[in-house]
Write an enzyme that holds these catalytic residues in place. Structure first.
Site, short mmCIF file in Angstrom:
data_model
loop_
_atom_site.label_atom_id
_atom_site.label_comp_id
_atom_site.label_asym_id
_atom_site.label_seq_id
_atom_site.Cartn_x
_atom_site.Cartn_y
_atom_site.Cartn_z
N GLU A 1 9.78 -10.50 -2.03
CA GLU A 1 10.77 -9.44 -2.26
C GLU A 1 12.20 -9.96 -2.34
OE1 GLU A 1 8.37 -9.26 0.05
OE2 GLU A 1 7.19 -7.45 -0.36
N GLY B 1 27.32 -16.49 -2.24
CA GLY B 1 26.94 -17.89 -1.99
C GLY B 1 25.66 -18.05 -1.20
N HIS C 1 1.05 0.89 10.20
CA HIS C 1 1.48 -0.50 10.01
C HIS C 1 2.81 -0.54 9.23
CE1 HIS C 1 -1.02 0.67 6.61
NE2 HIS C 1 -0.40 -0.22 5.87
N HIS C 2 3.61 -1.55 9.50
CA HIS C 2 4.97 -1.76 8.99
C HIS C 2 6.01 -0.96 9.79
CE1 HIS C 2 2.71 -3.46 5.78
NE2 HIS C 2 2.84 -2.52 4.88
N ASP D 1 18.10 -29.86 -4.90
CA ASP D 1 16.78 -29.99 -4.26
C ASP D 1 16.70 -29.17 -2.97
OD1 ASP D 1 18.68 -31.71 -3.13
OD2 ASP D 1 17.23 -33.26 -2.62
N GLY E 1 18.89 -33.75 -0.10
CA GLY E 1 19.26 -32.82 0.97
C GLY E 1 20.44 -31.95 0.63
N GLU F 1 26.58 -29.27 2.41
CA GLU F 1 26.77 -29.20 3.86
C GLU F 1 27.22 -30.54 4.43
OE1 GLU F 1 26.87 -26.31 4.55
OE2 GLU F 1 25.18 -25.11 3.86
N ASP G 1 0.81 -1.22 0.00
CA ASP G 1 0.00 0.00 0.00
C ASP G 1 0.84 1.27 0.00
OD1 ASP G 1 0.76 -0.65 2.54
OD2 ASP G 1 -1.03 0.14 3.49
N ASN H 1 19.68 -34.95 -4.73
CA ASN H 1 20.60 -35.84 -4.00
C ASN H 1 20.22 -35.88 -2.53
OD1 ASN H 1 21.43 -33.24 -3.57
ND2 ASN H 1 23.43 -33.49 -4.55
#
Lengths: 584, 584
Positions: A58, A420, A122-123, A451, A481, A485, A35, A479
């Site tokens: 966003e 990254g 608001h916000h 994925d 997951g 990591e 708004d 693969n």
């Protein structure tokens, strides 16, 4: 008085902003309505050839704007609403900042009147809110900002901020209070923004002289092409320069595709110790001069800071300065320098070193003849690409694997190595596809995403469907997951698992007609080869999704090697740290 | 020396953090893994009864942590990675800040060694990066923060920051450098964090005296219950107090469900001029004393700042001070004040005003006997709810409509009115469902979200599926785009359109077994009634999705009225503004 005013104030502020944006050759605007920006959006709509995209959220809009710039060369623009939208976009803007991408972030805010009264709208933030407080959150990820709250200088402020965006190749912010949207402002003068970048000609001349002297003397020169050449609008001049020099030329992971990989002088990817055997030898040992174009010396772009080139033999062309054998020449624009160098080079004096050609990969240890493996798939993507394609690699195995793909000429390769941020590439695919369409590009936009990363920003596929974009191929590496990591820590820990999605239903969910038919799953090399040979993959008439199942712990060799280097270093650092903290 | 050390340093820092978190009665941790927090996550895993949830992205994780706190009463915890994750979560943290929700944000960062060397590690900002720069982006949305970079004081720092989180009911940040994760620290003393909140007893006594004096004298007292009573852990004492007072009692939109709406003294929702006719009269005109409990005086919680109550007749209980008829009594905790008030009240001296009962809605103008309308659906949700349910209203028509729902006792109503970040509720639904499960709650979690808002954060439905949460009903109000924005500006503008998703494929895509069978679509009142009467809706054994088609421009009356008030005011303000900018 009335007459003077009508001459002086003769354009609505937001028209002015719209025209300035269009004048930068920008044709699409990313963002989400709210708004506090709705009336502003009317002006975008009203400018000819300026189109509102409308993203799903966003963060995605910011990522898309970033990629729009990488492909089009013009700044990406993202419009958000104060606070809620503005902060959601912040991570995408930070990525553009650290990777030096031109983005203009326009934030629709509460009115000046509300600012003054500190109204709890608001916000806003807390009781008696400072309506400008959010501006402070982005101060470290932008080159400049302005508040369009003074009609007398608003037009100048826009020009100043846009100039900084271009000159520094960094994001900028324009804050538009709601009650300024329809404000008449002085007609801009000059009629276009002066985008000339200042260079110290004296400094440049001395840098050119020093560079030429070393170039002419060199016996075994090499070139490294890195990302900041392209980011600072120097892709064309870089291509021309390396074509004149014809020295053995390497790309970094981030610089991949800036130069034509089919040229005889192209030798491969240089990434410190995480390079194909033989690459380091050519650059670090055999070469007596390294022309380092637009370097970003971040960990993943340098094999974990394992580049080992003597300072005296480097000529480094940075965006705003040049370092020749350790001597810094300041205030020199990258394009200005490279253009002058190109003009002044005496080709007859250049050394003509023998070209090793593309340094070959060692024979792959891929013993699996049936199923798709990390050691097989990435070069296969190179073969799949055609001139004009855009290839996008998500952080994770794709980013560590695709440097092995040997790309045809005029393929644009996008990836976010330094920042990254996982999830970047799905909205980036949208932004790239939009820019590609605008340019009349016939190439395909090929996204390779894991994925895990897909889950962060998946809804932007809905925007691709909404826009009716056709030439998009989304490859989901399944693969099971966060494999990258797992490689770093906790291979079997539950925190590296993800929700198991049914990727075959993805296009259908996002409203694509014939979504199921355009969704395929492969596990074997044969299946992969068959699918990518289909007419839909050669010339897609709608978005295609290809789910590629791969082993959870199969890693690209570059990732494995990088992790080994980092782990070794961390173990040593921890030892040292403990020794300091708890001396015995 | 070695012996002393072994006594002094006897717990790993991250165990200490994990135990402190568990000691706050927290059992689930939100977040996304990243290479800078992976080792940290091992410690969460190792603490008994502490579970890692693993969200689809960090904004969602922050929203989920916020709702976890609203339902459980214990702080929500979210773990992210420096920069990329931390900034993505920022908007969710800002929402928790402005709505005063307890959230602990733990950020895994690069090592102290890397900070000192300003290494260009991935996720960092620019060349020669300041690794602590991101900390500054969150300084305006947190009550406190600490860096766990000094083993000697790290344990104390955790306790200090957690105490601020509880005392102020605001988010806090804990930054954990990677090389501190396994660091041994002094065993904490005391063994639990001292969470006692300080109150100035002298100030409180005088505020109580002033309050009682006015209460006893009042002839027509009323009570308004607002959100900060619950946020500052005062729900129970508030319920007890209004039950003793038995004055005509109202909730605000944000305070809805804090008190039992079935009590005879409950009169409805007070929201300034955006109230059911008759409500303002009781409070603003007929009442001679208003006990205003935990007010948040934001625009959407006060009918666009149209509350009109004389200051002298208000006793306002704020989180840290009390204002009696304009006189401020400082340093008084809300719970401490309300508890003392409850203890000291002499019931025999209290006035016994007549209770108007729940002020009825005017007869609805709903002339459509077949299709679902805004004037029909919201009260219908009230009838659908049962004690123990959690009802969640997204910003948009749901937030303006659901105040009309008459809720059974012990329904928890969640919505984010002041911050108003669209997309909040999907992850909030996850966080609420997790907290509900932990408490052994048998109630259903009913999410009412618009088709536009859903798109921002939809992937968190995958996390609900992953966790096997059953008792969730997701109602998607499909009114073809951003209806709330259309109400404000641009009813037919394309920027208020969204991608058209196939919501029937949503559960299937996110991996739910039987997803298609659990997805239904309704357009008529009869269909709606039939579906919500199904056994799956009375006691869901898996997530249910109900898509409710409604007219694009059908608005809840509260939204229509609020927009009228704002538009009238804006038009006047614009006139005034122009008069100042361009005096004739």
């Amino acid at each position: 008085m009335a007459k003077v005013r009508s001459v002086k104030y003769r354009i609505y502020l937001l028209f002015m902003l719209g025209f300035r944006i269009r004048g930068l050759n920008i044709r699409s605007i990313m963002g989400v309505p709210g708004d506090m920006n709705l009336e502003l959006l009317d002006y975008i709509d009203a400018v000819e050839d300026l189109t509102w995209i409308g993203n799903a959220n966003e963060l995605n809009a910011a990522y898309a704007a970033d990629a729009y710039c990488r492909v089009s060369g013009s700044p990406g623009v993202v419009v958000t609403t104060m606070g809620v939208g503005e902060l959601s976009a912040l991570n995408g803007i930070a990525g553009a900042y650290t990777e030096q991408v031109k983005v203009i972030h326009i934030v629709g805010t509460t009115s000046i009147a509300a600012h003054d009264k500190r109204l709890m709208i608001h916000h806003c933030l807390g009781p008696s809110p400072d309506h400008k407080v959010y501006e402070k959150t982005s101060q470290h990820v932008r080159a400049a900002h302005c508040w369009l709250n003074n009609p007398a200088i608003a037009a100048r402020e826009i020009d100043r901020v846009v100039h900084e965006c271009i000159a520094q190749s960094l994001p900028v912010y324009i804050f538009v209070p709601a009650d300024m949207v329809h404000c008449p402002v002085p007609a801009p003068s000059p009629s276009r923004i002066d985008l000339a970048l200042l260079t110290d000609e004296f400094s440049k001349a001395s840098a050119i002289a020093a560079t030429l002297s070393l170039l002419y003397k060199a016996k075994a020169p090499t070139v490294i092409v890195d990302a900041l050449t392209a980011r600072h609008s120097g892709k064309d001049v870089t291509r021309k320069l390396v074509d004149v020099l014809r020295f053995p030329t390497f790309s970094t992971s981030m610089g991949k595709s800036i130069i034509d990989e089919t040229k005889p002088y192209f030798c491969g990817i240089y990434n410190g110790q995480v390079s194909i055997p033989g690459v380091c030898e050519v650059i670090e040992q055999q070469s007596d001069l390294v022309l380092d174009l637009g370097p970003i010396l971040s960990d993943s772009n340098t094999g974990g800071h394992t580049r080992n080139i003597a300072e005296q033999k480097i000529i480094a062309i940075h965006p705003h300065h040049v370092i020749v054998g350790g001597t810094v020449h300041r205030n020199i624009g990258l394009v200005s320098f490279l253009s002058s160098l190109l003009e002044t080079i005496d080709k007859s004096k250049l050394p003509r070193p023998t070209l090793p050609g593309r340094i070959p990969m060692p024979p792959a240890k891929d013993t699996d003849t049936e199923f798709i493996t990390q050691s097989w798939i990435w070069t296969r993507f190179g073969e799949f690409c055609r001139p004009g394609d855009i290839l996008i690699a998500e952080s994770g195995t794709a980013q560590f694997g695709l440097p092995d793909a040997y790309l045809p000429r005029d393929v644009t390769y996008l990836t976010q190595v330094y920042y990254g941020s996982i999830g970047y590439t799905v909205p980036a695919c949208l932004g790239a596809a939009v820019a590609n369409c605008e340019q009349g590009g016939q190439g395909r936009v090929i996204l390779v995403v894991g994925d895990g990363s897909l889950q962060l920003t998946v809804q932007e596929i809905g925007t691709m469907v909404k826009l009716g974009l056709k030439n998009i191929i989304i490859v989901v590496i399944n693969n099971n997951g966060y494999t990258i990591e797992r490689a770093i820590h906790g291979p079997e820990q539950a925190y590296n698992d993800i929700s198991t999605w049914n990727h075959s239903a993805m296009l259908d969910f996002f409203g694509a007609k014939n979504g199921r038919a355009c969704s395929r799953t492969v596990r074997t090399k044969k299946e992969f080869d068959e699918v990518v040979s289909l007419p839909e993959y050669q010339s897609p008439s709608s978005i295609q999704v290809l789910e590629v199942f791969m082993e959870k712990m199969d890693l690209p060799w570059r990732l494995r090697m990088q992790v080994e280097i980092i782990n070794k270093r961390n173990a040593q650092a921890r030892k040292n740290e403990q020794a300091v903290l708890f001396p015995s």
